[in-house]
Write an enzyme that holds these catalytic residues in place. Structure first.
Site, PDB file in Angstrom:
ATOM      1  N   ARG A   1      37.029   2.902  14.559  1.00  0.00           N
ATOM      2  CA  ARG A   1      36.329   3.361  15.763  1.00  0.00           C
ATOM      3  C   ARG A   1      37.106   2.879  16.981  1.00  0.00           C
ATOM      4  O   ARG A   1      37.319   1.670  17.134  1.00  0.00           O
ATOM      5  CB  ARG A   1      34.902   2.810  15.817  1.00  0.00           C
ATOM      6  CG  ARG A   1      34.029   3.159  14.606  1.00  0.00           C
ATOM      7  CD  ARG A   1      33.544   4.585  14.649  1.00  0.00           C
ATOM      8  NE  ARG A   1      32.844   4.965  13.417  1.00  0.00           N
ATOM      9  CZ  ARG A   1      31.541   4.808  13.199  1.00  0.00           C
ATOM     10  NH1 ARG A   1      30.799   4.240  14.140  1.00  0.00           N
ATOM     11  NH2 ARG A   1      31.003   5.197  12.071  1.00  0.00           N
TER      12      ARG A   1
ATOM     13  N   GLU B   1      36.637   1.802  19.784  1.00  0.00           N
ATOM     14  CA  GLU B   1      35.632   1.217  20.668  1.00  0.00           C
ATOM     15  C   GLU B   1      36.279   0.592  21.898  1.00  0.00           C
ATOM     16  O   GLU B   1      37.227  -0.180  21.785  1.00  0.00           O
ATOM     17  CB  GLU B   1      34.843   0.143  19.919  1.00  0.00           C
ATOM     18  CG  GLU B   1      33.983   0.650  18.778  1.00  0.00           C
ATOM     19  CD  GLU B   1      32.679   1.265  19.250  1.00  0.00           C
ATOM     20  OE1 GLU B   1      32.462   1.328  20.478  1.00  0.00           O
ATOM     21  OE2 GLU B   1      31.890   1.693  18.394  1.00  0.00           O
TER      22      GLU B   1
ATOM     23  N   ARG C   1      29.423  -7.641  18.634  1.00  0.00           N
ATOM     24  CA  ARG C   1      29.139  -6.924  17.393  1.00  0.00           C
ATOM     25  C   ARG C   1      29.994  -5.675  17.158  1.00  0.00           C
ATOM     26  O   ARG C   1      29.757  -4.937  16.208  1.00  0.00           O
ATOM     27  CB  ARG C   1      27.660  -6.538  17.338  1.00  0.00           C
ATOM     28  CG  ARG C   1      27.215  -5.529  18.386  1.00  0.00           C
ATOM     29  CD  ARG C   1      25.764  -5.156  18.154  1.00  0.00           C
ATOM     30  NE  ARG C   1      25.324  -4.090  19.035  1.00  0.00           N
ATOM     31  CZ  ARG C   1      24.136  -3.495  18.942  1.00  0.00           C
ATOM     32  NH1 ARG C   1      23.303  -3.863  17.997  1.00  0.00           N
ATOM     33  NH2 ARG C   1      23.797  -2.539  19.772  1.00  0.00           N
ATOM     34  N   HIS C   2      30.980  -5.437  18.012  1.00  0.00           N
ATOM     35  CA  HIS C   2      31.816  -4.245  17.859  1.00  0.00           C
ATOM     36  C   HIS C   2      33.226  -4.601  17.397  1.00  0.00           C
ATOM     37  O   HIS C   2      33.849  -5.537  17.910  1.00  0.00           O
ATOM     38  CB  HIS C   2      31.907  -3.468  19.173  1.00  0.00           C
ATOM     39  CG  HIS C   2      30.657  -2.719  19.510  1.00  0.00           C
ATOM     40  ND1 HIS C   2      29.725  -3.195  20.394  1.00  0.00           N
ATOM     41  CD2 HIS C   2      30.190  -1.527  19.060  1.00  0.00           C
ATOM     42  CE1 HIS C   2      28.733  -2.327  20.500  1.00  0.00           C
ATOM     43  NE2 HIS C   2      28.986  -1.311  19.693  1.00  0.00           N
TER      44      HIS C   2
ATOM     45  N   GLU D   1      20.860  -3.601  15.027  1.00  0.00           N
ATOM     46  CA  GLU D   1      21.061  -2.474  14.106  1.00  0.00           C
ATOM     47  C   GLU D   1      22.247  -2.737  13.183  1.00  0.00           C
ATOM     48  O   GLU D   1      23.310  -3.161  13.638  1.00  0.00           O
ATOM     49  CB  GLU D   1      21.280  -1.194  14.916  1.00  0.00           C
ATOM     50  CG  GLU D   1      21.543   0.027  14.069  1.00  0.00           C
ATOM     51  CD  GLU D   1      23.003   0.431  14.082  1.00  0.00           C
ATOM     52  OE1 GLU D   1      23.498   0.788  12.995  1.00  0.00           O
ATOM     53  OE2 GLU D   1      23.641   0.380  15.148  1.00  0.00           O
TER      54      GLU D   1
ATOM     55  N   SER E   1      22.927   3.195   9.994  1.00  0.00           N
ATOM     56  CA  SER E   1      22.380   4.492  10.364  1.00  0.00           C
ATOM     57  C   SER E   1      22.370   5.376   9.134  1.00  0.00           C
ATOM     58  O   SER E   1      23.295   5.330   8.320  1.00  0.00           O
ATOM     59  CB  SER E   1      23.219   5.152  11.465  1.00  0.00           C
ATOM     60  OG  SER E   1      23.077   4.454  12.685  1.00  0.00           O
TER      61      SER E   1
ATOM     62  N   ARG F   1      28.942  -6.758   9.785  1.00  0.00           N
ATOM     63  CA  ARG F   1      27.716  -6.916  10.573  1.00  0.00           C
ATOM     64  C   ARG F   1      26.561  -7.422   9.717  1.00  0.00           C
ATOM     65  O   ARG F   1      25.738  -8.222  10.170  1.00  0.00           O
ATOM     66  CB  ARG F   1      27.339  -5.600  11.262  1.00  0.00           C
ATOM     67  CG  ARG F   1      26.280  -5.785  12.331  1.00  0.00           C
ATOM     68  CD  ARG F   1      25.979  -4.518  13.099  1.00  0.00           C
ATOM     69  NE  ARG F   1      27.071  -4.099  13.954  1.00  0.00           N
ATOM     70  CZ  ARG F   1      26.969  -3.113  14.849  1.00  0.00           C
ATOM     71  NH1 ARG F   1      25.828  -2.459  14.995  1.00  0.00           N
ATOM     72  NH2 ARG F   1      28.008  -2.783  15.598  1.00  0.00           N
TER      73      ARG F   1
END
Length: 504
Positions: free
Chosen positions: A276, A278, A284-285, A427, A430, A478
């Site tokens: 990703r 990001e 958390r990324h 979270e 997903s 995570r």
């Protein structure tokens, strides 16, 4: 130094080379018992003796002669005895070098060895005179070393916050090792007991996922990470040139695991890298992480996917507590935390119910928007207070905040057949039912500004007949971060890659 230093307690010869670095007069009866050796010399020196793990130095082998290998953690000279703490994979043992048994020059040799040096020694396991408080093993063996000019010292990196706040030696503050220093010198940082434990817990999580999946006839697959188009939509994609063609790194195995379901594989999972692009530099990324992805055929309702999640994660949490008690304690010693609270039957709330809880608590939230980090944490607190759990699901999310391939909720097109899963108010996952109708899929792709041509092979897979299906994706790092209540995902990534880090 080439290879390892060899030290011994008995009179048996170990090294073939004298420790020439010592300028003081040698005691001939001991001079061959220590020194620098090559790998070949080391093999000859310990021939016939298998290495014993430090963790296996227990009551049953007291009185036995063993060969052990480890790193010098610290040492302390008391009169004519040198006490050395040897560390191997987070386990520590006290080694006692006595001048009357090994000679004064061996004491000097061991004393000048650098901290973190690798040492192999032969010695007899014995009982300490008093219970030991500074080692994991309650047994003595023999000698070791003290290293200078390291970018970080493992002993410093292993300190808890409370230890750091206490005064160090001579009233000086204890050393604090900053995150960038740790990550720049990760090979040293991962030697701490807590880090050794974190990655063993991470390994166990992956093992438990496989143990849970295989009896359910879920097939493990491996999908390509080079893509012609993005798999999630949006701008968080790494673009590259692929032999003259535009390409990108896979944001998830989403498209291919769905194609596997179209190929009648029914239930599949994959553990592999996810990329990703990001820009977020948060706790958390990551730009690269280990994704745990599942896709499955739906028989009746998309709640079947949530059923699988509700079975999988309580199984993982329970097995970690059963199989990793020592590792959990090692993490808690440096990063204190309370064990995760979870219910045997995983709590499910609709997105609308979650929004209502937040509104009743005085929070302003968009009923058709996504939850931000603060709202997620607040909802986690409310759920814990009301339902006594830190692990729960929130489902039927607004369609506008989900990927293009998410199935709209049949009773209200503002919502979707999708869900998120939370641990400690953050979270981790997903999931959703996917669109299996090619016309609706094309329509949703265009609405999300995705060039349909770049995913034409994906859409075409549904033209040959596709069953209703869905799945989920979760980041391994995570999960472990939140399971152990750590404050940064970089602690659970062996060599993290974020928006500012590409090395080591």
């Amino acid at each position: 130094m080439v290879g390892s230093e060899v030290l011994e307690e008995s009179g048996e010869k170990i090294s073939k080379k004298e420790a020439s670095s010592l300028s003081l007069e040698e005691d001939e009866s001991f001079s061959s018992n220590y020194g620098d050796v090559t790998t070949n010399e080391l093999q000859l020196a310990v021939e016939g003796k298998e290495l014993t793990d430090v963790s296996n130095l227990v009551e049953e082998i007291v009185g036995s002669e063993v060969s052990i290998r480890g790193r010098v953690h610290k040492n302390r000279l008391v009169g004519t005895k040198l006490f050395v703490i040897l560390r191997e994979s987070g386990f520590t043992v006290q080694c006692v070098v006595e001048e009357t048994r090994v000679g004064a020059n061996m004491i000097k040799f061991v004393k000048q060895l650098s901290r973190e040096s690798v040492v192999e020694l032969i010695g007899v396991v014995s009982h300490p005179k008093k219970p030991l408080t500074g080692t994991t093993q309650q047994k003595n063996v023999l000698p070791r070393r003290s290293l200078l000019n390291l970018p970080l010292v493992v002993e410093d990196a292993a300190r808890s916050e409370s230890d750091i706040e206490k005064s160090g030696k001579d009233g000086k503050p204890a050393a604090r090792v900053l995150q960038d220093t740790r990550l720049n010198n990760r090979v040293l940082d991962i030697r701490t007991p807590a880090n050794q434990a974190i990655f063993r817990i991470q390994c166990q999580v992956q093992i438990d996922i496989m143990i849970c999946h295989y009896p359910n006839r879920v097939l493990e697959i491996h999908t390509p990470k080079l893509m012609a188009g993005s798999s999630e939509g949006g701008s968080a994609v790494f673009r590259l040139d692929y032999k003259g063609q535009p390409a990108c790194l896979a944001q998830s195995p989403q498209l291919h695991k769905q194609m596997a379901i179209c190929g009648d594989m029914r239930r599949v999972f994959e553990v592999g890298p996810v990329f990703r692009a990001e820009d977020s530099f948060t706790h958390r990324h990551l730009c690269e992480f280990v994704g745990l992805d599942v896709e499955m055929e739906i028989r009746m309702h998309y709640s079947e996917i949530m059923d699988l999640v509700g079975e999988l994660f309580p199984f993982i949490f329970t097995k970690i507590e059963e199989r990793c008690p020592k590792e959990l304690e090692s993490v808690k010693k440096q990063y204190p935390f309370q064990s995760l609270k979870f219910l045997p039957q995983t709590l499910r709330l609709t997105f609308a119910e979650g929004i209502q809880m937040l509104k009743e608590a005085g929070e302003e939230v968009d009923p058709l928007g996504d939850l931000n980090t603060e709202s997620e944490r607040k909802l986690g607190q409310l759920v814990l207070e009301k339902y006594k759990t830190e692990f729960y699901m929130l489902h039927r999310y607004p369609l506008a905040v989900r990927p293009f391939y998410t199935m709209p909720y049949e009773n209200d097109s503002n919502y979707s057949n999708s869900f998120d899963v939370f641990i400690r108010g953050e979270e981790i996952m997903s999931g959703a039912q996917r669109i299996h109708d090619p016309e609706l899929l094309e329509k949703r792709a265009r609405e999300c500004c995705i060039d349909v041509k770049t995913i034409s092979t994906y859409i075409d897979a549904f033209r040959y007949g596709a069953p209703p299906h869905g799945g989920f994706g979760v980041g391994l790092e995570r999960v472990v971060m939140l399971l152990c209540a750590l404050n940064n995902i970089r602690k659970t990534s062996l060599f993290p890659r974020d928006s500012q880090r590409l090395t080591p």
